[in-house]
Every structure is written in C-alpha cells, then in structure tokens.
Write an enzyme that holds these catalytic residues in place. Structure first.
Site, short mmCIF file in Angstrom:
data_model
loop_
_atom_site.label_atom_id
_atom_site.label_comp_id
_atom_site.label_asym_id
_atom_site.label_seq_id
_atom_site.Cartn_x
_atom_site.Cartn_y
_atom_site.Cartn_z
N HIS A 1 8.88 18.72 -17.44
CA HIS A 1 8.02 17.31 -17.17
C HIS A 1 8.03 18.17 -15.90
O HIS A 1 6.70 17.35 -15.50
CB HIS A 1 9.67 16.64 -17.34
CG HIS A 1 10.31 16.12 -18.25
ND1 HIS A 1 9.16 15.33 -18.91
CD2 HIS A 1 11.54 16.06 -18.68
CE1 HIS A 1 9.82 15.19 -20.09
NE2 HIS A 1 11.16 15.13 -20.17
N HIS B 1 14.48 21.88 -20.36
CA HIS B 1 13.13 20.62 -20.73
C HIS B 1 13.07 20.08 -19.46
O HIS B 1 12.01 19.32 -19.80
CB HIS B 1 14.71 19.98 -21.28
CG HIS B 1 13.70 18.56 -22.28
ND1 HIS B 1 13.60 18.09 -23.33
CD2 HIS B 1 13.59 17.39 -21.45
CE1 HIS B 1 13.02 17.18 -23.54
NE2 HIS B 1 12.96 16.16 -22.33
N GLU B 2 13.85 19.54 -18.70
CA GLU B 2 13.95 18.55 -17.24
C GLU B 2 12.79 19.66 -16.90
O GLU B 2 11.85 18.73 -16.14
CB GLU B 2 14.55 18.43 -16.16
CG GLU B 2 16.54 17.70 -17.44
CD GLU B 2 15.39 16.75 -17.72
OE1 GLU B 2 13.88 15.93 -17.65
OE2 GLU B 2 16.98 15.88 -18.99
N CYS C 1 13.65 12.77 -25.58
CA CYS C 1 13.18 12.88 -24.29
C CYS C 1 13.63 11.37 -24.40
O CYS C 1 12.86 10.70 -24.90
CB CYS C 1 11.89 13.64 -24.51
SG CYS C 1 11.01 13.52 -22.46
NI NI Z 1 12.22 14.46 -21.39
#
Ligand code: NI
Length: 181
Positions: free
Chosen positions: A146, A142-143, A100
C-alpha cells in the site's frame, strides 16, 4: 482517537507512493497511529496502511489475536511499522486468498514470499528487525505494498480466482472466510 473512512479501490490516493517519516516527534504521528488502530478494529481488519485513510506516510499497522475461524493463522502481536523494508529470505512463494479493507467484500488469490525479514521503526523511532513466515509474512507484504500504491488486485495470480467472498464461499472455492487485510 477516531475512526476514519477507508478509501476504496478507484480512489487515486491509493495509487500514490507514500513519504518516509523523518521526525518521530512530528505533530500528529501519535494521533495517526491511534486512529489507524481504531479504524482497523472497527473494520475487523488484520492490518491497515496510512494511505488507506488518506495519509500519504510510510506507516502500517497489523496484528490479530488467534481466532477459531482462522485456525491456520497464528496470532501476530499488534505492531506499528514505520518506513518498512522487506527482504525475502528465500525465493519460495505460496498462493493464498487475500482481502483488503479498500476492496470490501472480495477476495483474490495472491502469491507472496513465504519467509521474509522486515525492518523499520516503531512509533517511538526504535528499530524493528523481525523474521516472519506464513500469514504474518503475507500481511506485512500486503500492507507495505500500500505504501507503494499497490493493491492486491494488481498482483492476482489468476484473474479467475478473484470474486465476492460470499460467492467464493458458497461455491466452495474459499474454505473459510480467511482473515482479511
Ligand atoms: Ni489492503
């Protein structure tokens, strides 16, 4: 367009829940997306979420070309995804190394759904509805994490499988420098 500093783990802004976009003509959206692509390119990332540059809006970008260093990762077209929703298409998950841009120089093992459907909107407000698998599916999960204030370090499958990229490579735990973020 401009390159922004990427917030790093420990910055409380990374832990906040981002807000939905309600007006696709809102001032600054085009600039935000342009800046995100510039920042992702400068950092050589595969994806970026707006909260990583301190903007608490539900906007993510991702995409990467084929790269001989990552032969297992098929190219994914550059995508803007706004107000995303993810639906797993099966219960099947797989472990994989993730990095990341907010946790520079490190990698950790994370379990993600293998096959997902994601919906949302592009920069003009046009609906997106895509099925993804493998690394493409991993990056989207993953995005989108966030946007809910979740960093991959909160999802490690095994805290022993987390460390600095260089040491993981030197010790043979990482076969190659897997595509980050
Ligand atoms: Ni990330």
């Amino acid at each position: 367009m401009a390159i922004h500093p990427v917030l790093r783990l420990g910055d409380p802004r990374l832990l906040q829940t981002a807000t939905e976009i309600t007006d696709f003509n809102q001032t600054g959206l085009t600039t935000l997306i342009g800046d995100m692509f510039d920042t992702m390119a400068a950092e050589d990332g595969a994806g970026l979420a707006a909260p990583q540059i301190g903007i608490g809006l539900r906007v993510v970008i991702f995409g990467f070309d084929s790269n001989p260093r990552y032969p297992d990762n098929n190219p994914v077209p550059k995508t803007v995804l706004i107000n995303p929703k993810i639906t797993p298409l099966s219960d099947e998950k797989e472990d994989g190394w993730e990095g990341c841009l907010s946790v520079p120089g490190m990698r950790g093992m994370v379990s993600r759904y293998c096959r997902i459907r994601y919906t949302g909107f592009d920069a003009t407000g046009t609906a997106i509805d895509t099925v993804a698998e493998g690394f493409h599916a991993r990056v989207v999960q993953h995005e989108c994490d966030h946007l809910d204030g979740i960093i991959y370090t909160q999802r490690l499958t095994d805290t022993h499988k987390f460390g600095f990229t260089e040491e993981l490579l030197d010790s043979g735990q990482l076969a190659s420098d897997v595509c980050s973020e």
